[in-house]
Design an enzyme around this catalytic site. Structure first.
Site, mmCIF file in Angstrom:
data_model
loop_
_atom_site.group_PDB
_atom_site.id
_atom_site.type_symbol
_atom_site.label_atom_id
_atom_site.label_comp_id
_atom_site.label_asym_id
_atom_site.label_seq_id
_atom_site.Cartn_x
_atom_site.Cartn_y
_atom_site.Cartn_z
ATOM 1 N N HIS A 1 48.628 53.061 43.445
ATOM 2 C CA HIS A 1 47.203 52.501 43.082
ATOM 3 C C HIS A 1 45.663 53.384 42.366
ATOM 4 O O HIS A 1 45.838 54.131 42.584
ATOM 5 C CB HIS A 1 46.978 51.161 44.125
ATOM 6 N N ARG B 1 49.934 46.078 54.730
ATOM 7 C CA ARG B 1 49.561 47.700 54.382
ATOM 8 C C ARG B 1 48.445 47.837 54.181
ATOM 9 O O ARG B 1 47.680 47.414 54.154
ATOM 10 C CB ARG B 1 49.689 47.582 52.567
ATOM 11 N N HIS C 1 57.614 58.157 6.552
ATOM 12 C CA HIS C 1 58.184 57.402 8.041
ATOM 13 C C HIS C 1 58.681 56.559 7.590
ATOM 14 O O HIS C 1 59.522 55.945 8.281
ATOM 15 C CB HIS C 1 56.791 57.173 8.995
ATOM 16 N N HIS D 1 44.734 40.523 49.266
ATOM 17 C CA HIS D 1 43.777 41.772 49.675
ATOM 18 C C HIS D 1 43.119 41.278 50.451
ATOM 19 O O HIS D 1 42.124 40.020 50.236
ATOM 20 C CB HIS D 1 43.384 42.212 47.928
ATOM 21 N N HIS E 1 44.243 54.532 39.281
ATOM 22 C CA HIS E 1 42.999 54.016 38.412
ATOM 23 C C HIS E 1 42.959 55.538 37.103
ATOM 24 O O HIS E 1 43.762 56.224 36.606
ATOM 25 C CB HIS E 1 41.774 54.085 38.939
ATOM 26 N N ARG F 1 44.066 40.345 41.340
ATOM 27 C CA ARG F 1 43.137 40.591 42.399
ATOM 28 C C ARG F 1 41.941 42.186 41.491
ATOM 29 O O ARG F 1 41.333 41.828 40.952
ATOM 30 C CB ARG F 1 44.181 41.602 43.556
ATOM 31 N N GLU F 2 43.178 42.716 41.240
ATOM 32 C CA GLU F 2 42.118 44.394 40.371
ATOM 33 C C GLU F 2 42.080 43.651 39.088
ATOM 34 O O GLU F 2 41.177 43.715 38.259
ATOM 35 C CB GLU F 2 43.402 45.157 40.292
ATOM 36 N N THR G 1 41.347 55.688 43.658
ATOM 37 C CA THR G 1 40.826 54.655 42.845
ATOM 38 C C THR G 1 39.126 55.298 42.283
ATOM 39 O O THR G 1 39.391 54.042 41.118
ATOM 40 C CB THR G 1 39.342 54.282 44.419
HETATM 41 C C1 HCA Z 1 38.798 48.998 44.968
HETATM 42 C C2 HCA Z 1 39.975 48.761 45.923
HETATM 43 C C3 HCA Z 1 41.438 49.753 45.391
HETATM 44 C C4 HCA Z 1 42.443 48.914 46.384
HETATM 45 C C5 HCA Z 1 43.670 49.525 45.771
HETATM 46 C C6 HCA Z 1 45.496 48.760 46.811
HETATM 47 C C7 HCA Z 1 41.398 50.759 44.746
HETATM 48 O O1 HCA Z 1 38.448 49.764 45.237
HETATM 49 O O2 HCA Z 1 38.143 47.478 44.325
HETATM 50 O O3 HCA Z 1 44.679 48.036 48.026
HETATM 51 O O4 HCA Z 1 45.481 49.748 46.744
HETATM 52 O O5 HCA Z 1 41.077 51.184 44.147
HETATM 53 O O6 HCA Z 1 40.732 51.333 46.084
HETATM 54 O O7 HCA Z 1 41.509 48.468 43.997
HETATM 55 CU CU CU Z 2 42.047 49.634 42.636
#
Ligand code: HCA
Ligand code: CU
Length: 461
Positions: free
Chosen positions: A192, A130, A286, A70, A194, A10-11, A164
């Protein structure tokens, strides 16, 4: 118990230029299941017919992992997740002021009502839920607690604390997860994170330490912009740094290579765990240490991942590394000769970009004044075979397959009908083999190419 949800499908597919086919997704899901991740986020079925197909087929594979679909907080999206037979649906809806104002045009109370309605709807369809407050880390904290508790009351048993935009630091992650844990009704908390500042995995680990339950990953760290934590890095960090040892390590390298192949998204050489340089050693200091005891510069044995350590030879090299490389060719030299060889190697290394094994042998020959007979351990060759026109190619293939020197055979288009990959101990054996082949009924002529260098297959069947 900490868990992993992998979101490569998905991501990961939200990575620029990445587009996975349904069969590729199924293969990735199977391999993720072998690793033992607790949840696989298989896609958002509303994105396209093939994403729908992929989620549906993965949900029906009978994998151990929970299959998650999702979805935006819409009835049609949630209904599609149900149609796919997913175990769980993610209802995602933003909570930060900027997202509510700019994207949704809703105030906070309207947002809560909308979220509650859609979580309830998903529960009515029999799905586990979720709730993801998108952009949670830029959301007013009091509102975040309120909206999450409303979602939990409506039936969500998991909340994803979504960073996010990747703006968290480890210490703030720790503090906020602690506070969420204390103020949310019973639920599991996903992280989650980034990677916009390269802090995703550090943030996720601190979140776990503060009491969260699950880290979201992708294979090779793919995802929107700079992605989210890499699956292998997460697993090895959990295992080696936090004592959470519950995943299979051996499928990880092939999984990473498979995903590289089908996405065209290749990892950097210096990437932790799966990058080519992860177990290479270069400077004299090393390599000397590693050759005496690998733990001097290795956190763990690369064979855990089916990998090998590599010692780089160039102008940074010291005596121990050169001695060890020569020993691989069964060449021993005196200490004085070794000193001279290393000096020579440094000179060449100052002037050229790369040094090959042949250069090292060359230098050793010059310094010792001896011809060094370096016998390769095995000769590999590709033999192309043309078959007489009146003979069935397949009958020749059948005979070839029975020869012990032949490791694989292909029927081809073009001037030659067959290619055989051949492994023999010496050139004499190769010669004998070719003679034997030429005498074989149906073989018209052959053309043989000796393999000089072979690269590891990136993907195993
Ligand atoms: C996006 C959604 C998500 C959702 C993360 C999750 C994010 O903005 O594409 O469902 O836990 O980063 O918020 O990937
Ligand atoms: Cu995300």
């Amino acid at each position: 118990m900490a868990e992993i949800l992998d979101s490569t499908l998905r991501e990961g597919e939200q990575t620029p230029l990445v587009n996975l086919m349904v069969d590729e997704k199924i293969e990735i899901a199977r391999r993720l299941d072998q690793v033992g991740v607790e949840m696989i986020e298989a896609g958002d079925p509303s994105v396209s017919p093939n994403v729908f197909q992929a989620v549906k087929r993965i949900a029906n594979l009978g994998l151990k992992a929970e299959i998650v679909a999702h979805s935006l907080a819409t009835r049609s999206g949630i209904a599609k997740a149900r149609e796919c037979n997913a175990d769980r649906v993610v209802v995602f809806y933003p909570t930060s002021k900027i997202h509510l104002d700019a994207k949704m045009n809703k105030n906070q109370d309207e947002a809560i009502a909308w979220i509650v309605e859609h979580v309830r709807y998903a529960r009515e369809l029999g799905l586990k839920v979720r709730y993801t407050p998108e952009d949670a880390t830029r959301t007013d904290f009091e509102f975040l607690v309120r909206v999450c508790n409303a979602a939990i009351e409506a039936g969500a048993d998991r909340i994803s604390f979504a960073d996010t935009l990747g703006i968290m630091t480890p210490s703030r992650m720790y503090e906020q997860v602690k506070e969420l844990r204390a103020r949310l009704a019973p639920c599991r908390i996903d992280l989650h994170c980034h990677d916009d500042y390269g802090l995703a995995l550090a943030n996720a680990l601190e979140g776990i330490r503060a009491g969260a339950d699950c880290i979201h990953t992708t294979v090779n760290g793919m995802g929107e912009r700079t992605g989210i934590p890499d699956l292998s890095e997460t697993i090895l960090a959990m295992r080696n740094l936090m004592g959470i040892d519950q995943y299979q390590l051996h499928p990880l390298m092939d999984l990473s290579a498979y995903v590289e192949k089908v996405t065209g998204f290749f990892v950097a050489p210096n990437k932790p765990i799966t990058g080519v340089n992860a177990f290479s050693h270069k400077s004299g200091v090393h390599t000397n240490g590693v050759l005496k005891d690998p733990h001097t510069y290795e956190n763990f044995d690369p064979s855990l991942l089916g990998r090998e350590r590599h010692i780089v030879i160039d102008k940074y090299t010291g005596k121990r590394a050169v001695e060890a490389r020569l020993a691989e060719f069964n060449v021993t030299v005196t200490p004085d000769e070794l000193t001279l060889i290393v000096e020579e190697i440094k000179k060449i290394g100052d002037e050229r970009k790369f040094l090959h094994d042949a250069d090292i042998i060359d230098v050793a020959e010059r310094v010792t004044g001896q011809m060094l007979d370096i016998f390769p351990k095995e000769i590999n060759a590709i033999v192309m075979i043309a078959v007489e026109s009146h003979v069935y190619t397949t009958s020749v293939v059948r005979r070839l397959k029975n020869l012990k020197q032949v490791s694989s055979v292909y029927e081809l288009t073009g001037d030659y009908d067959i290619t055989a990959y051949v492994k023999v101990p010496t050139t004499l054996d190769l010669n004998n083999f070719i003679e034997e082949l030429r005498a074989m009924p149906g073989v018209k002529n052959t053309d043989t190419r000796v393999v000089l260098k072979k690269y590891a297959e990136t993907v195993k069947a």
